[in-house]
Design a protein around this motif. Structure first.
Motif: not given
Length: 576
Positions: A411-420
């Motif tokens: 989920q943490a990587f998902q949040l970062l990906g959504q920011a990207f």
């Protein structure tokens, strides 16, 4: 001031007026008088009634003074090296269904095979086979190891033939003694008599490592299919039916759990020095839930495996009747059932069926081997308990903790990906896709962890459960053999105890063939006991070798799946 006593052993009441007590429980006595081996008092749960005097130690001003079943008091003295103290595992029950004191061994909580079980024992046991197949009832995935397998058993030797009581000096008056209840004492005194057919004889041969049961010349296995839910009385009652297919007949028969239960009780009665594997647990509610059905079937598979590979149990008539009698032949089934229940080769007469090796055993060597097995069983039981606890905790971490942690990383990587993804320039798209895939990969790995205990840890737990049942059986088996020295000769050595009993028996006209006959019969019991211990060790090596191989193979495959998923994510970045 109220008179108090402390329980030395577990005792489970079997008759009206008796109360159950638990080892180390404090009891309040109504009187210090011992009547026919019984005391009267109240347990810690407020229940009042009778309990065996030999099971308790009276406290008070004479602390440490114990009262025996014959009404005599003595100071309990434990000779160094003669007593083994076993600690009860925290996860086990605090009562035992065994009436025989098994001091120094673990007590497990097992069900009784009485007819008040969860499987319609209020009906006629011999009801006809008419039933309708309602559904496939195929089990789904079992629950995680967090709920470890529990095995069940009736009182191990509670229903065996009793020796005749006598006022003769030297007779063991403690009717709770396993040595008496198993028929060991009556057999050693030459009181056993019965006709033994050639096919009923059980041979003990001298192997490389000592006495062994003669191998079954026609070995076989038995497949247990997924159970089906069936109904009777126009759907008013439901039950699970298990399809059994022995390889030596290749004909399927259908059996209910209560049929297994009945068979278990007959085997325990028939074979006092053989460890009959314990059945999976009973359950009054939730009997048709998929997890419970799956768990019970796995337990029955282990049970059947240990039955079919035992050289003696696999060949006995009642087990063969159970496996081969057609489910639709009600008449033959009843005849076999009644024949088994009228079997005269139980109790003392069972030992008449044993054919020992020609050369008798060295009795001191027997004692040493039995003491060594006791020490081994103590250590193994403690280790099984620890492994069970450790694996249970590890499984819970995988199902909840590890899964949650990997999903949090995803989920943490998902949040970062959504920011990207806010940056929609062309050179960012591949990276955004790789980040999204990494997020999904970690969530998938979390699911792998949650599912893995079913593949590797639960099978190990099932194995530990069947062996905990065997270890719960061996105190009674050992007591039958140890009774040769302790029950017959007090604190004298093994052989001297037998000779002492022989002299006493001759004085009172009990013994027909003198000390030589007693020694011969002692040798028969010793051969059978050592043969069963040898079978236990051989089976243990076979089972734990195979199960540890399976566990490690599953672990390797598990981490390979994780590695594969991470490599997929890595390749995504090569294209970014």
């Amino acid at each position: 001031m109220a008179l108090r006593a402390r329980a030395l052993y577990d005792f489970v009441s079997e008759n009206p007026g008796e109360i159950s007590v638990v080892e180390n429980e404090l009891l309040t006595l109504y009187s210090e008088d011992v009547v026919d081996g019984w005391l009267e008092g109240t347990n810690s749960r407020g229940e009042s009634g009778l309990f065996p005097a030999s099971y308790v130690e009276i406290l008070g001003s004479d602390k440490g003074l114990s009262v025996q079943g014959n009404g005599e008091a003595y100071h309990a003295i434990s000779a160094p090296g003669t007593e083994y103290t076993y600690q009860r595992s925290a996860q086990q029950g605090d009562t035992s269904t065994e009436s025989t004191p098994t001091r120094g061994y673990p007590s497990y909580s097992y069900h009784s095979t009485s007819q008040g079980s969860d499987e319609d024992w209020d009906d006629d046991w011999d009801e006809g086979p008419a039933a309708t197949n309602e559904s496939g009832g195929a089990p789904g995935k079992g629950s995680a190891l967090a709920s470890s397998s529990t095995y069940s058993a009736s009182p191990r030797r509670g229903s065996t033939q009793q020796s005749r009581s006598s006022g003769t000096v030297g007779r063991n008056l403690n009717r709770f003694s396993t040595f008496v209840k198993s028929g060991g004492e009556a057999f050693v005194l030459g009181e056993a008599s019965g006709f033994v057919r050639e096919e009923d004889k059980i041979c003990v041969v001298m192997g490389r490592f000592g006495p062994e049961w003669q191998e079954n010349p026609n070995p076989f296995t038995c497949i247990i299919d997924d159970p089906t839910k069936q109904t009777k009385f126009k759907g008013m009652k439901s039950y699970m039916s298990y399809g059994l297919t022995p390889t030596h007949t290749q004909r399927q028969v259908n059996r209910r759990y209560k049929h297994f239960d009945w068979l278990y009780a007959r085997l325990v009665e028939r074979f006092p020095v053989i460890s009959v594997p314990h059945l999976p647990e009973k359950q009054a509610t939730g009997r048709f839930e998929e997890d419970f059905i799956s768990k019970r079937r796995k337990g029955l598979i282990w049970w059947m495996n240990h039955m079919t590979t035992h050289p003696v149990l696999s060949r006995c008539d009642v087990f063969q009747h159970f496996l081969t009698c057609s489910s639709n032949d009600e008449k033959t089934w009843k005849q076999g059932k009644r024949k088994a229940e009228r079997d005269c080769l139980v109790g003392a007469n069972f030992f008449l069926t044993i054919v020992p090796p020609v050369v008798p055993l060295d009795l001191q060597d027997v004692e040493n081997k039995v003491d060594g097995f006791k020490a081994f069983a103590k250590k193994m039981d403690e280790s099984l308990a620890q492994v069970n606890v450790t694996l249970g905790e590890f499984a819970r971490k995988q199902v909840t903790g590890f899964r949650k942690e990997y999903q949090r990383v995803g989920q943490a990587f998902q949040l970062l990906g959504q920011a990207f993804e806010i940056d929609q320039q062309e050179y960012s798209l591949k990276l955004n896709q790789a980040m999204a895939f990494t997020s999904q990969a970690y969530e998938t790995i979390g699911d792998y962890f949650a599912d893995q205990p079913r593949q590797d840890l639960e099978p190990v737990s099932d194995l530990l459960a069947i062996y905990q049942g065997h270890l719960a059986n061996f105190p009674d088996i050992i007591h039958v053999q140890k009774g040769l020295g302790t029950s017959l000769g007090g604190v004298l050595p093994f052989s001297a105890g037998a000779l002492t009993k022989a002299k006493e028996s001759q004085r009172h006209g009990e013994e027909k063939d003198g000390p030589a006959g007693i020694n011969e019969r002692c040798n028969i019991i010793s051969c059978a006991t050592l043969a069963e211990m040898q079978h236990f060790h051989r089976t243990r090596v076979r089972d734990f070798k195979a199960q540890m191989q399976h566990y490690l193979q599953q672990q390797i495959a598990f981490y390979q799946r994780i590695t594969g998923k991470l490599e997929e994510a890595l390749h995504m970045y090569d294209q970014a």
